[in-house]
Scaffold this active site. Structure first.
Site, PDB file in Angstrom:
ATOM      1  N   ASP A   1      -3.942   4.292  -5.403  1.00 26.97           N
ATOM      2  CA  ASP A   1      -3.864   6.049  -5.143  1.00 26.97           C
ATOM      3  C   ASP A   1      -2.943   7.119  -6.171  1.00 26.97           C
ATOM      4  O   ASP A   1      -1.786   7.807  -5.310  1.00 26.97           O
ATOM      5  CB  ASP A   1      -3.846   5.774  -3.401  1.00 26.97           C
ATOM      6  CG  ASP A   1      -4.683   5.013  -2.755  1.00 26.97           C
ATOM      7  OD1 ASP A   1      -5.757   4.577  -3.150  1.00 26.97           O
ATOM      8  OD2 ASP A   1      -4.565   4.807  -1.763  1.00 26.97           O
TER       9      ASP A   1
ATOM     10  N   ASP B   1       0.746  -1.231   0.364  1.00 24.14           N
ATOM     11  CA  ASP B   1       0.006   0.143   0.014  1.00 24.14           C
ATOM     12  C   ASP B   1       1.001   1.218   0.117  1.00 24.14           C
ATOM     13  O   ASP B   1       1.231   1.729   0.751  1.00 24.14           O
ATOM     14  CB  ASP B   1      -1.267   0.201   1.265  1.00 24.14           C
ATOM     15  CG  ASP B   1      -1.694   1.041   1.270  1.00 24.14           C
ATOM     16  OD1 ASP B   1      -1.295   1.783   0.150  1.00 24.14           O
ATOM     17  OD2 ASP B   1      -2.194   1.390   2.503  1.00 24.14           O
TER      18      ASP B   1
ATOM     19  N   ARG C   1      -7.711  -4.372  -5.668  1.00 22.46           N
ATOM     20  CA  ARG C   1      -6.534  -3.313  -5.358  1.00 22.46           C
ATOM     21  C   ARG C   1      -5.179  -4.267  -5.902  1.00 22.46           C
ATOM     22  O   ARG C   1      -4.537  -4.452  -6.053  1.00 22.46           O
ATOM     23  CB  ARG C   1      -6.653  -2.318  -4.689  1.00 22.46           C
ATOM     24  CG  ARG C   1      -5.263  -1.359  -4.535  1.00 22.46           C
ATOM     25  CD  ARG C   1      -5.263  -0.090  -3.944  1.00 22.46           C
ATOM     26  NE  ARG C   1      -4.968  -0.962  -2.470  1.00 22.46           N
ATOM     27  CZ  ARG C   1      -5.462  -0.081  -1.102  1.00 22.46           C
ATOM     28  NH1 ARG C   1      -5.210   1.576  -1.582  1.00 22.46           N
ATOM     29  NH2 ARG C   1      -4.155  -0.502   0.238  1.00 22.46           N
TER      30      ARG C   1
ATOM     31  N   ASP D   1     -17.688   3.688  -0.171  1.00 25.35           N
ATOM     32  CA  ASP D   1     -16.734   2.846   0.620  1.00 25.35           C
ATOM     33  C   ASP D   1     -16.923   2.939   2.374  1.00 25.35           C
ATOM     34  O   ASP D   1     -17.909   2.529   2.759  1.00 25.35           O
ATOM     35  CB  ASP D   1     -15.633   4.287   0.558  1.00 25.35           C
ATOM     36  CG  ASP D   1     -13.914   4.108   0.345  1.00 25.35           C
ATOM     37  OD1 ASP D   1     -14.075   3.364   1.474  1.00 25.35           O
ATOM     38  OD2 ASP D   1     -12.995   4.573  -0.228  1.00 25.35           O
TER      39      ASP D   1
ATOM     40  N   ASP E   1     -10.653  -2.948  -0.895  1.00 26.19           N
ATOM     41  CA  ASP E   1      -9.367  -2.568  -1.439  1.00 26.19           C
ATOM     42  C   ASP E   1      -8.734  -2.891   0.046  1.00 26.19           C
ATOM     43  O   ASP E   1      -8.491  -3.603   0.791  1.00 26.19           O
ATOM     44  CB  ASP E   1     -10.049  -1.020  -0.742  1.00 26.19           C
ATOM     45  CG  ASP E   1      -9.031  -0.017  -1.066  1.00 26.19           C
ATOM     46  OD1 ASP E   1      -8.403  -0.346  -1.921  1.00 26.19           O
ATOM     47  OD2 ASP E   1      -9.673   0.699  -0.772  1.00 26.19           O
TER      48      ASP E   1
ATOM     49  N   HIS F   1     -13.390   8.217  -9.101  1.00 34.14           N
ATOM     50  CA  HIS F   1     -13.053   8.046  -7.717  1.00 34.14           C
ATOM     51  C   HIS F   1     -12.540   9.163  -7.004  1.00 34.14           C
ATOM     52  O   HIS F   1     -11.597   9.738  -7.903  1.00 34.14           O
ATOM     53  CB  HIS F   1     -13.014   7.168  -7.226  1.00 34.14           C
ATOM     54  CG  HIS F   1     -12.183   6.653  -5.695  1.00 34.14           C
ATOM     55  ND1 HIS F   1     -13.325   6.487  -5.139  1.00 34.14           N
ATOM     56  CD2 HIS F   1     -11.538   5.452  -5.551  1.00 34.14           C
ATOM     57  CE1 HIS F   1     -13.442   6.070  -3.892  1.00 34.14           C
ATOM     58  NE2 HIS F   1     -11.757   5.553  -4.294  1.00 34.14           N
TER      59      HIS F   1
END
Length: 894
Positions: A561, A262, A545, A387, A485, A619
């Site tokens: 992101d 991440d 993701r 979300d 996610d 998004h």
């Protein structure tokens, strides 16, 4: 991690490498070779949170290996069998097992692992494969010599095992295309008993990063091997990295890393690891003349100026498991790869529409207002997303009762307008005694030790599947789908923002061994749960993701992101091309950028790009300004609406391409080399792309642009500007004005593209709308063809024959007659639709039509009205009214 290098035949000093699972594919000019290597695993971004190669013991040790490690084949150990051979290789320190197995469809598997004396089994991520044991193929013959053992495959290719030094060479029609261990850098760290305390300094038994200790009770078990791509000028693949499509030379730079992480607000032009890993390389080569084996691989022979790319794959754990796919054409490698890791299933039609998301639509009233905004402003929409904050205290499969007091009513309101809802489900289980998932997982001892995340066990996967059933995930319906996610998995207080590498999973596997398949198993379970809840009747949609090789079988993915800047818009293109190259077709990037606030020009340009990429979602971050399309100037709103409507107009073409992917494995969003292998200058193009074989896209990617410069690839091709029908020859560049509503869009000569005649507000409403056929004739003006696929758009009935797959062909019969025919391409399909053809547009019609007639079921010619523009060679046939799922023929007399 992945390192890649470029060299001429005389320079063999530096080779690139890739950590973790690795799929490597090499392609030869008019020949294609592929290799799949299954190893073990392996605001501005805060680089300090993530390791470099020098901070990772195994990477640093492998990179320090510069000279051949001395492995050779033990000659009397070679055992030839009907599908390959088994042998042992050794150097002064270690003996390893080797097997070479020929598989169906010009594919060869090479496996190197510890022998029977190993202290511990090694993990193999075989779930990435469609079949854990791919189908073998009998060899044609073998030849055993003192220095080499040669295998001739059934497909006419050769595999040559060089005994000393150990090397495996691969030939297509007597041309060497790839070589394993060509530089002799095979390095294998065997499990050991802990007796050498001096090794502690090298990170062999333990190492520390950011005050977090990583213990290795059996020592390091890393592996590495080099692969040469003979004659290659470029290497592509190994997603996911925010890099150009053609991979850079990393011999004096940080290597590409494949370790799912991440990475907050990731950098562009960086080899840093991102959210997913598919260790698969493609190398375009021009080695189509002469035998290059001695010239490239033999340092004692004076070389010609032959380019060669090299990949060095390094993994922290696992075995060396390589699949070489030998082509011989670009289309073949996608089929061969799909045989191993699978295709994406046909998605539900709504998933190809536009998706609106934000972190977070705060409550039910907010969702209603956003939904009504799309209706009021006549902007097509298929899905609204929620979300994490829609849940009860971040416990997944629950609802915040204050913010969403009537979720089932909200879902029903969306469904009444033919729209869906997607909710987020991360892999993190809230630690709360009353929370049913935590309670069950704890009772069954399914939680990973030293981690707040969950273990990869079949039982836990079953909990995930059952949680999606309507009696567990209450107040939902078949119109709710799932977003996975943070499934790298992201653990904020863990090393590198993930789980400790020495955390234990089922059967004693360490996290370091299974890390890259963690997200894979979550989205696989999610897909299975969605399918199960509908009794296998409704096609699931899952967005993930994190991903790995084989993830395409159960998930779409996005690039994570990204930022609201022009650099991230530009890099979304090569990132998506790399994913498609590696077998993942259903991909997209957050339109507008997740972080930050795009200006209106950037937002419009991103919508124009996203409209022609497979997954199309707007998004944004909770700290960014709201960006629903109607919140901007009228001109901006109009441009966004137009871009979204263009997406919906082309839906018949998109849906057909996704169906064809299920049959061929070819990506939907394509690099130029896949369609134009003869145009070498276009191979590394990553500012433009093809949608299928027929449509070229070049969006504006710079602020304040006044011109769109588009390169038209291919030799002796003709292209047609979509809006003006103007013919353009290729190869070459063309310039067009870059107005706010402009996008470079060209139809390739020789193709047919179906589009909706009138765009409605959802895919469901568009489902049976009339079609316009755009037929672009080839350079000679005598041929074009294309396909269209139809079914109900949501169920699995197509698997039982409820589908239609038809082909439309334009052909010059003789100087005075041209025909357009519609034929059934798959007679197993029984789907009968009322979708009819409202208009036919023929581009490049250099004949002068006098009459046009259509022949339907009764074979009686009916006259057709048409217009012909002699200056632009454009013919438009009005209201032919032929049906897509019924045969017809149109005669054009000149």
């Amino acid at each position: 991690m992945v390192e890649r290098s470029e060299m001429r035949a005389a320079d063999r000093s530096h080779l690139p490498y890739s950590a973790a699972f690795s799929l490597a594919t090499a392609t030869v000019m008019r020949r294609v070779v592929a290799a799949l290597l299954i190893l073990g695993l392996t605001h501005a971004v805060d680089r300090q949170k993530f390791k470099t190669c020098d901070q990772s013991g195994f990477c640093k040790r492998h990179r320090a290996v510069k000279e051949p490690t001395g492995y050779e084949v033990i000659s009397d150990s070679i055992k030839v069998n009907e599908t390959g051979l088994a042998a042992k290789i050794k150097n002064k320190d270690l003996t390893l097992k080797l097997s070479i197995v020929t598989l169906k469809d010009s594919t060869v598997r090479v496996l190197i692992e510890e022998d029977e004396k190993a202290l511990r089994n090694r993990y193999q991520p075989l779930d990435a494969l469609v079949k854990r044991e791919p189908e073998q193929q009998k060899i044609k013959k073998t030849k055993e010599e003192a220095s080499a053992t040669k295998i001739l495959t059934t497909d006419g290719n050769r595999v040559v095992l060089i005994h000393k030094p150990f090397r495996v060479d691969f030939y297509v029609k007597d041309k060497i295309v790839s070589s394993i261990n060509s530089a002799g850098l095979l390095h294998f760290e065997a499990f050991k008993k802990k007796v050498l305390l001096s090794d502690r300094e090298k990170g062999f038994w333990e190492e520390t990063f950011k005050e977090i200790k990583d213990t290795k009770p059996h020592g390091s078990s890393s592996i590495g091997v080099d692969i040469a791509f003979v004659g290659a000028k470029y290497l592509f693949g190994i997603p996911e990295h925010a890099e150009g499509y053609s991979l850079r030379d990393t011999k004096s730079y940080e290597p590409y890393r494949l370790y799912n992480l991440d990475v907050f607000e990731y950098e562009t032009n960086s080899p840093m690891a991102l959210y997913g890993s598919i260790p698969y390389l493609v190398g375009q080569t021009t080695a189509d003349k002469g035998k290059l084996s001695k010239e490239v691989l033999d340092a004692d022979t004076k070389p010609r100026d032959v380019p060669q790319q090299n990949a060095r794959f390094i993994s922290e754990a696992g075995v060396i498991d390589i699949f070489i796919m030998l082509g011989p054409q670009p289309n073949d490698i996608f089929r061969q790869l799909s045989e191993l890791t699978g295709n994406a299933p046909l998605p539900p039609e709504f998933a190809l529409g536009y998706h609106q998301s934000r972190w977070n639509y705060k409550d039910q009233k907010d969702v209603k207002e956003v939904h009504e905004g799309f209706i009021k402003n006549e902007i097509p929409l298929d899905v609204i997303w929620l979300d994490i904050d829609h849940t009860d205290g971040k416990a997944y499969f629950t609802w915040d009762k204050a913010a969403f007091p009537n979720p089932s009513g909200m879902i029903e309101e969306l469904a009444e307008k033919n729209r869906k809802l997607v909710t987020i489900v991360d892999p993190h289980i809230k630690k709360e005694a009353k929370y049913h998932i935590y309670k069950e997982a704890k009772a069954k001892k399914l939680l990973a030790t030293r981690s707040t995340s969950t273990s990869l066990t079949p039982k836990l996967v079953n909990i995930g599947r059952s949680s999606l059933l309507f009696d567990k995930y209450t107040n939902t319906s078949k119109d709710v789908f799932i977003w996975n996610d943070m499934n790298e998995p992201s653990v904020f207080d863990g090393p590198e923002v993930t789980i400790h590498k020495d955390a234990k999973h089922v059967d004693g596997w360490e996290h370091r061994e299974v890390h890259n398949v963690y997200g894979f198993h979550q989205h696989e379970a999610t897909f299975a749960g969605l399918k199960k809840r509908s009794n296998d009747e409704v096609r699931p949609f899952v967005l993930s993701r994190s991903f790995f090789a084989g993830s395409q079988r159960t998930a779409a993915v996005w690039t994570g992101d990204n930022k609201a800047d022009w650099g991230h818009l530009r890099h979304s293109i090569p990132m998506l091309l790399s994913l498609g190259t590696a077998g993942m077709p259903f991909v997209g990037a957050d339109v507008g950028g997740f972080f930050g606030d795009p200006d209106e020009e950037l937002l419009v340009r991103w919508y124009q790009a996203g409209a022609f990429q497979p997954f199309f979602r707007g998004h944004s971050h909770q700290d960014s300004k709201r960006r629903e399309p109607w919140l901007f100037s009228q001109n901006t709103t109009d441009a966004i609406r137009e871009a979204i409507k263009k997406r919906y107009a082309f839906l018949p073409y998109w849906y057909t391409l996704f169906y064809e992917h299920t049959k061929t494995g070819k990506p939907v969003m394509r690099p130029f080399w896949l369609e134009f292998i003869e145009d070498e200058s276009s191979w590394d193009e990553d500012r433009q792309w093809m949608v299928g074989p027929a449509l070229l896209v070049k969006p504006v990617q710079e602020p304040g642009a006044t011109q769109i410069s588009t390169y038209l690839p291919g030799k002796r091709q003709v292209w047609f500007e979509w809006d003006t029908h103007k013919a353009r020859p290729s190869p070459g560049a063309v310039q067009n004005p870059a107005g706010l509503h402009s996008i470079g869009l060209y139809q390739r000569g020789g193709t047919m593209i179906p589009v909706f005649a009138d765009v409605k507000m959802t895919t469901k409403e568009n489902h049976e709308q009339p079609i316009i056929l755009y037929i672009a004739l080839n350079n000679k003006g005598d041929f074009a063809n294309g396909t269209i696929y139809l079914d109900d758009g949501e169920s699995y009935a197509y698997e039982k024959g409820d589908f239609a797959y038809w082909g439309i062909t334009f052909k010059k019969e003789h100087d005075y007659l041209h025909t357009i025919t519609n034929k059934n391409l798959d007679k197993r399909g029984t789907f009968d639709s009322d979708v009819y053809i409202e208009k036919i547009v023929i581009r490049g019609a250099k004949f002068y039509p006098r009459t046009a007639h259509i022949y339907l079921d009764d074979f009686t010619p009916d006259p057709l009205d048409f217009e012909y523009d002699r200056d632009n060679f454009l013919m438009e046939i009005e209201a032919p009214n032929g049906y897509i799922t019924r045969e017809f023929r149109i005669d054009l007399h000149s």
